[in-house]
Design an enzyme around this catalytic site. Sequence first.
Site, PDB file in Angstrom:
ATOM      1  N   LYS A  44       0.969  -1.487   0.038  1.00  0.00           N
ATOM      2  CA  LYS A  44      -0.058  -0.005   0.072  1.00  0.00           C
ATOM      3  C   LYS A  44       0.822   1.195  -0.116  1.00  0.00           C
ATOM      4  O   LYS A  44       0.555   2.467   0.132  1.00  0.00           O
ATOM      5  CB  LYS A  44      -0.952   0.024   1.133  1.00  0.00           C
ATOM      6  N   LYS A  46       2.475   2.288   2.396  1.00  0.00           N
ATOM      7  CA  LYS A  46       2.563   2.832   3.624  1.00  0.00           C
ATOM      8  C   LYS A  46       3.668   2.146   4.430  1.00  0.00           C
ATOM      9  O   LYS A  46       3.878   1.073   4.304  1.00  0.00           O
ATOM     10  CB  LYS A  46       1.067   2.576   4.347  1.00  0.00           C
TER      11      LYS A  46
HETATM   12  N1  C2G Z   1     -10.441   7.330   8.523  1.00  0.00           N
HETATM   13  C1  C2G Z   1     -11.370   8.301   8.867  1.00  0.00           C
HETATM   14  N2  C2G Z   1     -10.953   9.409   8.859  1.00  0.00           N
HETATM   15  C2  C2G Z   1      -9.810   9.899   9.180  1.00  0.00           C
HETATM   16  C3  C2G Z   1      -8.860   9.002   8.906  1.00  0.00           C
HETATM   17  C4  C2G Z   1      -9.264   7.754   8.367  1.00  0.00           C
HETATM   18  O1  C2G Z   1     -12.521   7.940   8.635  1.00  0.00           O
HETATM   19  N3  C2G Z   1      -9.528  11.094   9.459  1.00  0.00           N
HETATM   20  C5  C2G Z   1     -10.897   5.914   8.363  1.00  0.00           C
HETATM   21  C6  C2G Z   1     -10.286   5.625   6.714  1.00  0.00           C
HETATM   22  O2  C2G Z   1     -11.310   5.837   5.906  1.00  0.00           O
HETATM   23  C7  C2G Z   1     -10.235   4.140   7.035  1.00  0.00           C
HETATM   24  C8  C2G Z   1      -9.812   3.757   8.479  1.00  0.00           C
HETATM   25  O3  C2G Z   1     -10.041   4.938   9.221  1.00  0.00           O
HETATM   26  O4  C2G Z   1     -11.636   3.512   6.760  1.00  0.00           O
HETATM   27  C9  C2G Z   1      -8.437   3.248   8.663  1.00  0.00           C
HETATM   28  O5  C2G Z   1      -7.598   4.207   8.274  1.00  0.00           O
HETATM   29  P1  C2G Z   1      -6.298   3.742   7.379  1.00  0.00           P
HETATM   30  O6  C2G Z   1      -5.631   3.099   8.519  1.00  0.00           O
HETATM   31  O7  C2G Z   1      -5.664   4.912   6.858  1.00  0.00           O
HETATM   32  O8  C2G Z   1      -6.616   2.789   6.379  1.00  0.00           O
HETATM   33  P2  C2G Z   1      -6.292   2.423   4.874  1.00  0.00           P
HETATM   34  O9  C2G Z   1      -4.595   2.625   4.653  1.00  0.00           O
HETATM   35  O10 C2G Z   1      -7.309   3.533   4.362  1.00  0.00           O
HETATM   36  O11 C2G Z   1      -6.680   0.778   4.581  1.00  0.00           O
HETATM   37  O12 C2G Z   1      -8.041  -2.768   2.135  1.00  0.00           O
HETATM   38  C10 C2G Z   1      -8.193  -1.430   2.718  1.00  0.00           C
HETATM   39  C11 C2G Z   1      -7.210  -0.921   3.253  1.00  0.00           C
HETATM   40  O13 C2G Z   1      -6.254  -1.555   4.147  1.00  0.00           O
HETATM   41  C12 C2G Z   1      -7.462   0.601   4.142  1.00  0.00           C
END
Ligand code: C2G
Length: 128
Positions: A44, A46
């Site tokens: 990803k 990340k």
């Molecule tokens: N999120 C949110 N508001 C934010 C930051 C994050 O609602 N200000 C939500 C994201 O939309 C996600 C969850 O928190 O639903 C987790 O965010 P991340 O850890 O950044 O997840 P991500 O890298 O988007 O992983 O297969 C799907 C991926 O693994 C999603």
Amino acid sequence: MRTVLTYGTYDLIHYGHINLLKRAKGLGDFLIVALSSDEFNLLKHKEAYHKFEERKLILESIRYVDLVIPEENWDQKIEDVKKFKVDVFVMGDDWEGKFDFLKDFCEVIYLPRTPDISTSKIKTDLKK
Ligand code: C2G
């Protein structure tokens, strides 16, 4: 029992994550978080500050979270939905539409992201 499933890296947990988890749990009775493994995070593009086991420990301590499973690839979602008899799949709306293929297996809900907070913003702000 209504089972809810969501996915993410959940590094440096912040109130945006908590808002998502709280609303996700409010959609059912049992919330499963599929937590991105360190290896999958590389896919990803990340790099999490906390390793998987540390992020898992933190997530498991959150009252809204009932089970944490590993997310190891992009292709496990249908299998996870079937395996855990998931009723509702939830993600923040930065993913709007990306997982609509799951509508054949469960409800798919995209929740509004919490504005002005993200793990990358935290990292940037701390460097100032
Ligand atoms: N999120 C949110 N508001 C934010 C930051 C994050 O609602 N200000 C939500 C994201 O939309 C996600 C969850 O928190 O639903 C987790 O965010 P991340 O850890 O950044 O997840 P991500 O890298 O988007 O992983 O297969 C799907 C991926 O693994 C999603």
